[in-house]
Motif scaffolding. Structure first.
Motif, PDB file in Angstrom:
ATOM      1  N   LEU A  86       0.589  -1.085   0.271  1.00 50.16           N
ATOM      2  CA  LEU A  86       0.223   0.064   0.380  1.00 50.16           C
ATOM      3  C   LEU A  86       0.691   1.453   0.268  1.00 50.16           C
ATOM      4  O   LEU A  86      -0.134   2.394  -0.922  1.00 50.16           O
ATOM      5  CB  LEU A  86      -0.994  -0.090   1.132  1.00 50.16           C
ATOM      6  CG  LEU A  86      -1.957   1.153   1.570  1.00 50.16           C
ATOM      7  CD1 LEU A  86      -2.725   1.566  -0.082  1.00 50.16           C
ATOM      8  CD2 LEU A  86      -2.710   0.922   2.364  1.00 50.16           C
ATOM      9  N   ALA A  87       1.969   1.345   1.436  1.00 48.53           N
ATOM     10  CA  ALA A  87       2.845   2.322   1.012  1.00 48.53           C
ATOM     11  C   ALA A  87       3.464   3.307  -0.684  1.00 48.53           C
ATOM     12  O   ALA A  87       3.111   3.729  -1.112  1.00 48.53           O
ATOM     13  CB  ALA A  87       3.739   1.872   1.412  1.00 48.53           C
ATOM     14  N   ASP A  88       4.147   1.606  -1.272  1.00 52.30           N
ATOM     15  CA  ASP A  88       4.549   1.520  -2.253  1.00 52.30           C
ATOM     16  C   ASP A  88       3.416   2.077  -3.868  1.00 52.30           C
ATOM     17  O   ASP A  88       4.380   2.990  -4.598  1.00 52.30           O
ATOM     18  CB  ASP A  88       4.602   0.416  -2.960  1.00 52.30           C
ATOM     19  CG  ASP A  88       6.371  -0.250  -2.045  1.00 52.30           C
ATOM     20  OD1 ASP A  88       7.598   0.900  -1.910  1.00 52.30           O
ATOM     21  OD2 ASP A  88       5.886  -1.514  -2.131  1.00 52.30           O
ATOM     22  N   TYR A  89       2.190   1.787  -3.306  1.00 46.63           N
ATOM     23  CA  TYR A  89       1.599   2.550  -4.325  1.00 46.63           C
ATOM     24  C   TYR A  89       0.919   3.831  -4.399  1.00 46.63           C
ATOM     25  O   TYR A  89       0.965   4.395  -5.412  1.00 46.63           O
ATOM     26  CB  TYR A  89      -0.298   1.263  -4.476  1.00 46.63           C
ATOM     27  CG  TYR A  89      -0.878   1.769  -5.074  1.00 46.63           C
ATOM     28  CD1 TYR A  89      -1.330   1.753  -6.230  1.00 46.63           C
ATOM     29  CD2 TYR A  89      -1.588   2.740  -4.088  1.00 46.63           C
ATOM     30  CE1 TYR A  89      -2.055   1.930  -6.858  1.00 46.63           C
ATOM     31  CE2 TYR A  89      -3.022   2.949  -5.894  1.00 46.63           C
ATOM     32  CZ  TYR A  89      -3.154   2.528  -7.218  1.00 46.63           C
ATOM     33  OH  TYR A  89      -3.899   3.144  -7.960  1.00 46.63           O
ATOM     34  N   VAL A  90       1.232   4.185  -2.762  1.00 49.67           N
ATOM     35  CA  VAL A  90       0.276   5.070  -2.762  1.00 49.67           C
ATOM     36  C   VAL A  90       1.580   6.671  -2.717  1.00 49.67           C
ATOM     37  O   VAL A  90       1.315   7.799  -3.545  1.00 49.67           O
ATOM     38  CB  VAL A  90       0.076   5.442  -1.232  1.00 49.67           C
ATOM     39  CG1 VAL A  90       0.546   7.228  -1.059  1.00 49.67           C
ATOM     40  CG2 VAL A  90      -0.992   4.771  -0.768  1.00 49.67           C
ATOM     41  N   ASN A  91       3.216   5.338  -2.942  1.00 45.24           N
ATOM     42  CA  ASN A  91       4.242   6.922  -3.178  1.00 45.24           C
ATOM     43  C   ASN A  91       4.644   6.892  -4.932  1.00 45.24           C
ATOM     44  O   ASN A  91       4.625   7.984  -5.044  1.00 45.24           O
ATOM     45  CB  ASN A  91       5.265   6.252  -2.707  1.00 45.24           C
ATOM     46  CG  ASN A  91       5.575   6.148  -1.044  1.00 45.24           C
ATOM     47  OD1 ASN A  91       4.615   7.063  -0.322  1.00 45.24           O
ATOM     48  ND2 ASN A  91       6.583   6.237  -0.791  1.00 45.24           N
ATOM     49  N   GLU A  92       3.952   5.723  -5.894  1.00 42.32           N
ATOM     50  CA  GLU A  92       3.778   5.730  -7.190  1.00 42.32           C
ATOM     51  C   GLU A  92       2.778   7.130  -7.942  1.00 42.32           C
ATOM     52  O   GLU A  92       2.963   7.900  -8.354  1.00 42.32           O
ATOM     53  CB  GLU A  92       3.970   4.432  -7.060  1.00 42.32           C
ATOM     54  CG  GLU A  92       3.734   4.596  -9.237  1.00 42.32           C
ATOM     55  CD  GLU A  92       3.879   2.915  -9.429  1.00 42.32           C
ATOM     56  OE1 GLU A  92       3.142   3.118 -10.697  1.00 42.32           O
ATOM     57  OE2 GLU A  92       4.230   2.061  -8.706  1.00 42.32           O
ATOM     58  N   PHE A  93       1.707   6.863  -6.632  1.00 40.41           N
ATOM     59  CA  PHE A  93      -0.130   7.411  -7.087  1.00 40.41           C
ATOM     60  C   PHE A  93       0.771   9.282  -7.362  1.00 40.41           C
ATOM     61  O   PHE A  93      -0.079   9.744  -7.925  1.00 40.41           O
ATOM     62  CB  PHE A  93      -0.627   7.062  -6.379  1.00 40.41           C
ATOM     63  CG  PHE A  93      -2.049   7.551  -7.296  1.00 40.41           C
ATOM     64  CD1 PHE A  93      -2.888   6.537  -8.426  1.00 40.41           C
ATOM     65  CD2 PHE A  93      -2.854   8.962  -6.805  1.00 40.41           C
ATOM     66  CE1 PHE A  93      -3.684   7.174  -8.650  1.00 40.41           C
ATOM     67  CE2 PHE A  93      -3.558   8.845  -7.084  1.00 40.41           C
ATOM     68  CZ  PHE A  93      -4.480   8.684  -8.444  1.00 40.41           C
ATOM     69  N   TYR A  94       1.044   9.296  -5.989  1.00 41.20           N
ATOM     70  CA  TYR A  94       1.212  10.413  -5.673  1.00 41.20           C
ATOM     71  C   TYR A  94       3.159  10.892  -6.188  1.00 41.20           C
ATOM     72  O   TYR A  94       2.885  12.477  -5.502  1.00 41.20           O
ATOM     73  CB  TYR A  94       0.711  10.725  -4.395  1.00 41.20           C
ATOM     74  CG  TYR A  94      -0.614  10.790  -4.177  1.00 41.20           C
ATOM     75  CD1 TYR A  94      -1.077  11.772  -4.701  1.00 41.20           C
ATOM     76  CD2 TYR A  94      -0.557  10.459  -3.330  1.00 41.20           C
ATOM     77  CE1 TYR A  94      -3.005  11.538  -4.820  1.00 41.20           C
ATOM     78  CE2 TYR A  94      -2.492  10.204  -3.048  1.00 41.20           C
ATOM     79  CZ  TYR A  94      -3.224  10.828  -3.557  1.00 41.20           C
ATOM     80  OH  TYR A  94      -4.743  10.508  -3.368  1.00 41.20           O
ATOM     81  N   GLY A  95       3.765  10.493  -5.939  1.00 41.66           N
ATOM     82  CA  GLY A  95       5.505  10.712  -6.540  1.00 41.66           C
ATOM     83  C   GLY A  95       5.099  11.219  -7.848  1.00 41.66           C
ATOM     84  O   GLY A  95       4.205  11.956  -8.688  1.00 41.66           O
ATOM     85  N   PRO A  96       6.189  11.943  -8.025  1.00 44.73           N
ATOM     86  CA  PRO A  96       6.645  12.723  -9.896  1.00 44.73           C
ATOM     87  C   PRO A  96       6.160  12.211 -11.133  1.00 44.73           C
ATOM     88  O   PRO A  96       6.011  13.013 -11.831  1.00 44.73           O
ATOM     89  CB  PRO A  96       8.228  13.165  -9.756  1.00 44.73           C
ATOM     90  CG  PRO A  96       8.698  12.052  -8.439  1.00 44.73           C
ATOM     91  CD  PRO A  96       7.631  11.266  -7.585  1.00 44.73           C
ATOM     92  N   ASN A  97       5.753  11.131 -11.161  1.00 44.61           N
ATOM     93  CA  ASN A  97       5.183  10.312 -12.048  1.00 44.61           C
ATOM     94  C   ASN A  97       3.906  10.254 -12.303  1.00 44.61           C
ATOM     95  O   ASN A  97       3.694   8.805 -13.437  1.00 44.61           O
ATOM     96  CB  ASN A  97       6.533   9.779 -12.498  1.00 44.61           C
ATOM     97  CG  ASN A  97       8.548   9.254 -12.861  1.00 44.61           C
ATOM     98  OD1 ASN A  97       8.233  11.001 -13.443  1.00 44.61           O
ATOM     99  ND2 ASN A  97       8.681   8.790 -12.455  1.00 44.61           N
ATOM    100  N   GLY A  98       3.309  10.315 -11.359  1.00 46.46           N
ATOM    101  CA  GLY A  98       1.820   9.551 -10.612  1.00 46.46           C
ATOM    102  C   GLY A  98       1.334  10.153 -11.138  1.00 46.46           C
ATOM    103  O   GLY A  98       1.367  11.097 -12.157  1.00 46.46           O
ATOM    104  N   PRO A  99      -0.160  10.342 -11.389  1.00 46.51           N
ATOM    105  CA  PRO A  99      -1.075  10.855 -12.390  1.00 46.51           C
ATOM    106  C   PRO A  99      -1.171  12.029 -11.194  1.00 46.51           C
ATOM    107  O   PRO A  99      -2.077  13.350 -12.059  1.00 46.51           O
ATOM    108  CB  PRO A  99      -2.445   9.879 -12.341  1.00 46.51           C
ATOM    109  CG  PRO A  99      -2.138   8.905 -11.888  1.00 46.51           C
ATOM    110  CD  PRO A  99      -0.538   8.769 -10.753  1.00 46.51           C
TER     111      PRO A  99
END
Length: 194
Positions: A86-99
């Motif tokens: 879950l933490a990896d998904y949230v970081n990717e989602f709100y990260g610089p390459n996420g939507p």
């Protein structure tokens, strides 16, 4: 009468030979539904076969969709029950390459400073060009028609000069207003009330 029977049997013999090859059940169908029954039955059989093929294809596509939904459900269940995933998904989602990338505090502060600096530079350029900011602009009003009394034309010249002074140097407009001819302010108020 017996002589007529052979002639009838001779004329009916070609059709009787055809009919003798057909089963009694088929004859009953022909008698009940008519001579077009085989063609209609063939059309019906083709329509039923096409509908069956379509239903099999639809069932297969529904099965694929159901399997995909099951896999998605399993992935969501894993993500929601495993905190690391879950933490990896949230970081990717709100990260610089996420939507929906989010800014850090420093990035937000830097972008705010940049926006303020750009606004300040735009205001300075407008002042250098002697443009009045939009929120301080004087509204344009229709002036009364020419050819009225001399006192009103004198007032018009006063107000025309005042308008130019406001556009060019609004800071000294109060000095010009203090030198207004007698009755100019009263006539202006009457014009505005019209």
């Amino acid at each position: 009468m017996q002589q007529q029977a052979p002639s009838q049997s001779q004329s009916a013999s070609p059709s009787d030979s055809y009919l003798s090859q057909i089963s009694d059940t088929s004859l009953e169908v022909l008698e009940h539904f008519g001579a077009e029954a085989p063609g209609l039955l063939n059309q019906y059989a083709c329509a039923v076969e096409d509908a069956l093929i379509e239903q099999v294809q639809r069932g297969q596509s529904m099965n694929l969709m159901l399997n995909a939904a099951g896999e998605e459900r399993a992935a969501m269940n894993t993500m929601l029950t495993n905190p690391d995933v879950l933490a990896d998904y949230v970081n990717e989602f709100y990260g610089p390459n996420g939507p929906y990338p989010t800014q850090t505090a420093e990035e937000a502060h830097a972008s705010q400073l940049q926006a303020e600096r750009a606004q300040f530079e735009a205001e300075i350029q407008a002042q250098e060009q002697r443009q009045v900011p939009a929120n301080f602009e004087r509204p344009q009003m229709n002036m009364p028609a020419r050819g009225q009394a001399a006192s009103q034309s004198e007032g018009k010249n006063f107000w025309g000069d005042f308008s130019q002074l406001m556009d060019q140097n609004p800071e000294s407009a109060w000095q010009y207003l203090s030198q207004a001819p007698q009755g100019a302010l009263q006539s202006k108020m009457l014009v505005q009330d019209l």
